[in-house]
Design a protein around this motif. Structure first.
Motif, PDB file in Angstrom:
ATOM      1  N   ASP A 101       0.817  -1.127   0.063  1.00 54.54           N
ATOM      2  CA  ASP A 101       0.090  -0.088   0.034  1.00 54.54           C
ATOM      3  C   ASP A 101       0.927   1.144  -0.024  1.00 54.54           C
ATOM      4  OD1 ASP A 101      -3.128   0.554   0.477  1.00 54.54           O
ATOM      5  OD2 ASP A 101      -1.753   2.114   1.377  1.00 54.54           O
ATOM      6  N   ARG A 102       0.393   2.287  -0.697  1.00 53.73           N
ATOM      7  CA  ARG A 102       1.038   3.638  -1.024  1.00 53.73           C
ATOM      8  C   ARG A 102       1.150   4.369   0.324  1.00 53.73           C
ATOM      9  NH1 ARG A 102       0.092   5.742  -5.312  1.00 53.73           N
ATOM     10  NH2 ARG A 102       1.114   7.928  -4.989  1.00 53.73           N
ATOM     11  N   ASP A 103       0.252   4.348   1.272  1.00 53.20           N
ATOM     12  CA  ASP A 103       0.336   4.874   2.650  1.00 53.20           C
ATOM     13  C   ASP A 103       1.470   4.695   3.524  1.00 53.20           C
ATOM     14  OD1 ASP A 103      -2.040   6.110   1.891  1.00 53.20           O
ATOM     15  OD2 ASP A 103      -3.479   5.159   3.219  1.00 53.20           O
ATOM     16  N   ALA A 104       1.985   5.537   4.252  1.00 54.58           N
ATOM     17  CA  ALA A 104       2.907   5.179   5.170  1.00 54.58           C
ATOM     18  C   ALA A 104       2.743   4.344   6.174  1.00 54.58           C
ATOM     19  CB  ALA A 104       3.596   6.441   5.618  1.00 54.58           C
ATOM     20  N   GLY A 105       1.395   4.539   6.599  1.00 54.94           N
ATOM     21  CA  GLY A 105       0.955   3.487   7.642  1.00 54.94           C
ATOM     22  C   GLY A 105      -0.396   3.386   7.957  1.00 54.94           C
ATOM     23  N   PRO A 106      -1.198   2.633   8.637  1.00 51.65           N
ATOM     24  CA  PRO A 106      -2.611   2.471   8.684  1.00 51.65           C
ATOM     25  C   PRO A 106      -3.231   3.759   9.045  1.00 51.65           C
ATOM     26  CG  PRO A 106      -1.488   1.149  10.480  1.00 51.65           C
ATOM     27  CD  PRO A 106      -0.550   1.655   9.604  1.00 51.65           C
ATOM     28  N   ASP A 107      -2.644   4.683   9.768  1.00 48.76           N
ATOM     29  CA  ASP A 107      -3.302   5.848  10.206  1.00 48.76           C
ATOM     30  C   ASP A 107      -2.798   6.824   9.564  1.00 48.76           C
ATOM     31  OD1 ASP A 107      -4.468   4.528  12.410  1.00 48.76           O
ATOM     32  OD2 ASP A 107      -2.617   4.462  13.289  1.00 48.76           O
ATOM     33  N   ALA A 108      -2.193   7.048   8.247  1.00 53.33           N
ATOM     34  CA  ALA A 108      -1.788   8.007   7.409  1.00 53.33           C
ATOM     35  C   ALA A 108      -2.765   8.877   6.916  1.00 53.33           C
ATOM     36  CB  ALA A 108      -0.984   7.367   6.140  1.00 53.33           C
ATOM     37  N   TRP A 119       3.551  -1.314   4.134  1.00 48.61           N
ATOM     38  CA  TRP A 119       3.310   0.130   3.969  1.00 48.61           C
ATOM     39  C   TRP A 119       4.393   0.888   3.377  1.00 48.61           C
ATOM     40  CZ3 TRP A 119      -1.632   0.652   4.917  1.00 48.61           C
ATOM     41  CH2 TRP A 119      -2.300  -0.104   5.806  1.00 48.61           C
ATOM     42  N   GLY A 120       4.009   2.079   2.738  1.00 44.90           N
ATOM     43  CA  GLY A 120       4.986   3.032   2.090  1.00 44.90           C
ATOM     44  C   GLY A 120       5.771   2.335   0.592  1.00 44.90           C
ATOM     45  N   HIS A 121       4.629   1.623   0.049  1.00 41.26           N
ATOM     46  CA  HIS A 121       5.087   1.050  -1.365  1.00 41.26           C
ATOM     47  C   HIS A 121       3.942   1.315  -2.300  1.00 41.26           C
ATOM     48  CE1 HIS A 121       7.678  -1.629   1.232  1.00 41.26           C
ATOM     49  NE2 HIS A 121       8.120  -2.135   0.053  1.00 41.26           N
ATOM     50  N   ALA A 122       4.353   2.671  -2.922  1.00 38.79           N
ATOM     51  CA  ALA A 122       3.574   3.323  -3.786  1.00 38.79           C
ATOM     52  C   ALA A 122       4.022   2.477  -5.026  1.00 38.79           C
ATOM     53  CB  ALA A 122       3.883   4.781  -3.858  1.00 38.79           C
ATOM     54  N   LEU A 123       3.059   1.899  -5.709  1.00 37.61           N
ATOM     55  CA  LEU A 123       3.363   1.283  -7.240  1.00 37.61           C
ATOM     56  C   LEU A 123       3.584   2.143  -7.935  1.00 37.61           C
ATOM     57  CD1 LEU A 123       3.752  -1.913  -8.314  1.00 37.61           C
ATOM     58  CD2 LEU A 123       1.282  -1.365  -9.179  1.00 37.61           C
ATOM     59  N   ASP A 124       4.661   1.994  -8.943  1.00 39.35           N
ATOM     60  CA  ASP A 124       4.604   2.616 -10.298  1.00 39.35           C
ATOM     61  C   ASP A 124       4.100   2.016 -11.422  1.00 39.35           C
ATOM     62  OD1 ASP A 124       5.976   5.179 -11.714  1.00 39.35           O
ATOM     63  OD2 ASP A 124       6.968   3.602 -12.715  1.00 39.35           O
ATOM     64  N   ARG A 125       4.526   0.873 -11.705  1.00 38.50           N
ATOM     65  CA  ARG A 125       4.103  -0.036 -12.682  1.00 38.50           C
ATOM     66  C   ARG A 125       4.473  -1.465 -12.535  1.00 38.50           C
ATOM     67  NH1 ARG A 125       9.001   1.853 -13.569  1.00 38.50           N
ATOM     68  NH2 ARG A 125      10.658   0.568 -14.706  1.00 38.50           N
ATOM     69  N   VAL A 126       3.738  -2.328 -13.578  1.00 39.09           N
ATOM     70  CA  VAL A 126       4.062  -3.620 -13.472  1.00 39.09           C
ATOM     71  C   VAL A 126       4.651  -3.801 -14.856  1.00 39.09           C
ATOM     72  CG1 VAL A 126       2.882  -5.942 -13.378  1.00 39.09           C
ATOM     73  CG2 VAL A 126       1.843  -4.032 -11.964  1.00 39.09           C
ATOM     74  N   ASP A 127       5.970  -4.678 -14.206  1.00 38.26           N
ATOM     75  CA  ASP A 127       6.777  -4.939 -15.565  1.00 38.26           C
ATOM     76  C   ASP A 127       6.943  -6.590 -15.518  1.00 38.26           C
ATOM     77  OD1 ASP A 127       7.423  -2.510 -16.284  1.00 38.26           O
ATOM     78  OD2 ASP A 127       9.266  -2.586 -15.548  1.00 38.26           O
ATOM     79  N   GLY A 128       7.689  -7.078 -16.641  1.00 33.93           N
ATOM     80  CA  GLY A 128       7.726  -8.655 -16.950  1.00 33.93           C
ATOM     81  C   GLY A 128       6.706  -9.074 -17.646  1.00 33.93           C
ATOM     82  N   PRO A 129       6.905 -10.081 -18.429  1.00 32.62           N
ATOM     83  CA  PRO A 129       6.252 -10.879 -19.376  1.00 32.62           C
ATOM     84  C   PRO A 129       5.178 -11.454 -18.933  1.00 32.62           C
ATOM     85  CG  PRO A 129       7.799 -12.356 -18.673  1.00 32.62           C
ATOM     86  CD  PRO A 129       8.232 -11.257 -17.826  1.00 32.62           C
ATOM     87  N   ALA A 130       3.892 -11.536 -19.724  1.00 31.83           N
ATOM     88  CA  ALA A 130       2.477 -11.868 -19.488  1.00 31.83           C
ATOM     89  C   ALA A 130       2.375 -13.205 -18.743  1.00 31.83           C
ATOM     90  CB  ALA A 130       1.746 -11.745 -20.575  1.00 31.83           C
ATOM     91  N   GLU A 131       3.461 -14.011 -19.203  1.00 33.94           N
ATOM     92  CA  GLU A 131       3.133 -15.342 -18.615  1.00 33.94           C
ATOM     93  C   GLU A 131       3.832 -15.462 -17.289  1.00 33.94           C
ATOM     94  OE1 GLU A 131       6.833 -15.111 -21.564  1.00 33.94           O
ATOM     95  OE2 GLU A 131       4.606 -14.324 -21.424  1.00 33.94           O
ATOM     96  N   GLY A 132       4.717 -14.262 -16.865  1.00 27.73           N
ATOM     97  CA  GLY A 132       5.291 -14.273 -15.548  1.00 27.73           C
ATOM     98  C   GLY A 132       6.813 -14.939 -15.520  1.00 27.73           C
ATOM     99  N   PRO A 133       7.496 -14.847 -14.614  1.00 29.18           N
ATOM    100  CA  PRO A 133       7.109 -13.753 -13.404  1.00 29.18           C
ATOM    101  C   PRO A 133       6.966 -12.440 -13.730  1.00 29.18           C
ATOM    102  CG  PRO A 133       9.393 -14.389 -13.081  1.00 29.18           C
ATOM    103  CD  PRO A 133       8.936 -15.168 -14.307  1.00 29.18           C
TER     104      PRO A 133
END
Length: 380
Positions: A38-45, A128-142
């Motif tokens: 989750d992008r929030d710094a914590g549960p009470d952000a 916490w504190g994990h703001a996703l920028d993008r999803v990379d990698g092949p469609a079949e994974g990983p």
């Protein structure tokens, strides 16, 4: 790469809202490993928003599977099912009062629901504190999760539960939310029985709605003796700057609202003049209808990331039902790919049918004789 068995897969959920946390809880109950980012710094952000009603035929189904239904009823407010329709003077024109034992859609504050779900998870499940920028990698994974701070995580399944502005959605769909032309302006009222008794009397224990065809108000009782009011207008986005006002210009916004609501009674205009603190602008967006995507063996979506709709009482409930269906599909499938196919076979037709029924329905909130819209109304 062949699709892994879900029990051995690295499962990543993006977003620690009701949908993402419900999915994680049910997966853990079936002995499966999962991580929530989750992008929030914590549960009470930040404030989690107002109240919502969880329905017996969707949200409560998910809580039962999560083993949390009894705890939910201990926290919920069944009296919050009361619904009033008001005219512009504040007189009640229709009134739904729940029976004492009515449990079809009791209210719960979003923050309390989130705490219930968070506390049910194994320690360390949410990063916490994990703001996703993008999803990379092949469609079949990983797949590779690329976060805004430059870190990456490799995973076998990405579940986008990250809401309206999902950063997972572009991995499967080019669709973007569109502005509905209707915006909510949120106002808060605290210690209402003592400080705002007039508003408390208008709203009752649940929700109240009034509209004149061009503008409206929806108010909802929250826990902790609080009320939130949503001032509803058909305006450009962002309407404050279009009106020459800064978003934080509370007095300027209030003066403009009083002009627009001048023909409403002083009793109703309390909800414009007496709020505690600034207004919060919440324009209403929705995804195009129908919204679907080509099957992807390593990425799927749930909740608003999959089917953002006008706020008419379905959002959190559908997100939690999605989470339930996806988690059970993963628990019972031979491969992640099979589980996604099973889940989307149910979720996509259901969400498309509901989205078609609600397409353009934000306008209903402005209608002088609006249909019942539930009280999951304004959501973050």
């Amino acid at each position: 790469m062949s699709s892994p068995n879900p029990a051995r897969a690295r499962i990543s959920i993006i977003g620690a809202g009701p949908g993402g946390l419900t999915c994680a809880r049910i997966l853990q109950r079936h002995g499966m490993a999962v991580t929530v980012y989750d992008r929030d710094a914590g549960p009470d952000a930040r404030d989690q928003g107002g109240t919502l009603d969880l329905h017996a035929d969707n949200g409560q189904i998910a809580l039962r599977e999560a083993g949390l239904l009894d705890q939910f009823f201990e926290l919920a407010r069944p009296e919050g099912q009361e619904m009033r329709r008001l005219d512009l003077t504040g007189a009640i024109t229709s009134h739904e009062v729940p029976d004492p034992d009515e449990t079809f859609k009791p209210e719960i504050d979003r923050g309390r629901l989130r705490d219930l779900l968070l506390n049910s998870l194994r320690p360390g499940t949410v990063r916490w504190g994990h703001a996703l920028d993008r999803v990379d990698g092949p469609a079949e994974g990983p797949r590779r999760l690329c976060f805004a701070d430059g870190t990456t995580v490799e995973t076998d399944l990405v579940i986008g539960a990250d809401g309206a502005n999902s950063r997972v959605r572009p991995a499967v769909s080019s669709a973007v939310p569109r502005y509905s032309g209707v915006a909510f302006l949120e106002a808060w009222f605290s210690d209402v029985e003592n400080r705002h008794p007039g508003i408390a009397g208008l709203i009752g224990q649940g929700g109240a709605h009034a509209a004149d065809g061009e503008r409206g108000m929806f108010a909802q009782r929250n826990g902790g003796d609080r009320i939130r009011v949503y001032i509803i207008q058909r305006v450009p986005a962002p309407w404050t700057s279009a009106s020459g006002l800064a978003p934080g210009d509370t007095e300027g916004i209030r003066a403009l609202l009083l002009e627009r609501y001048a023909h409403w009674s002083p009793r109703m205009r309390q909800m414009i003049t007496d709020n505690d603190g600034p207004y919060v602008d919440r324009p209403i967006f929705a995804l195009p209808v129908p919204h679907a995507w080509e099957h992807n063996p390593t990425v799927t979506l749930l909740g608003d990331a999959a089917h953002l709709m006008p706020p008419l009482g379905v959002g959190a409930n559908l997100a939690m039902l999605d989470a339930n269906d996806l988690a059970l599909a993963l628990a019972n499938a031979a491969t992640v790919d099979d589980a996604i196919r099973t889940y989307e076979k149910t979720m996509l037709p259901r969400s498309i049918e509901t989205a078609r029924a609600l397409e353009g329905a934000a306008e209903h909130l402005l209608a002088a004789e609006a249909p019942d819209h539930g009280d999951d109304a304004p959501r973050h």
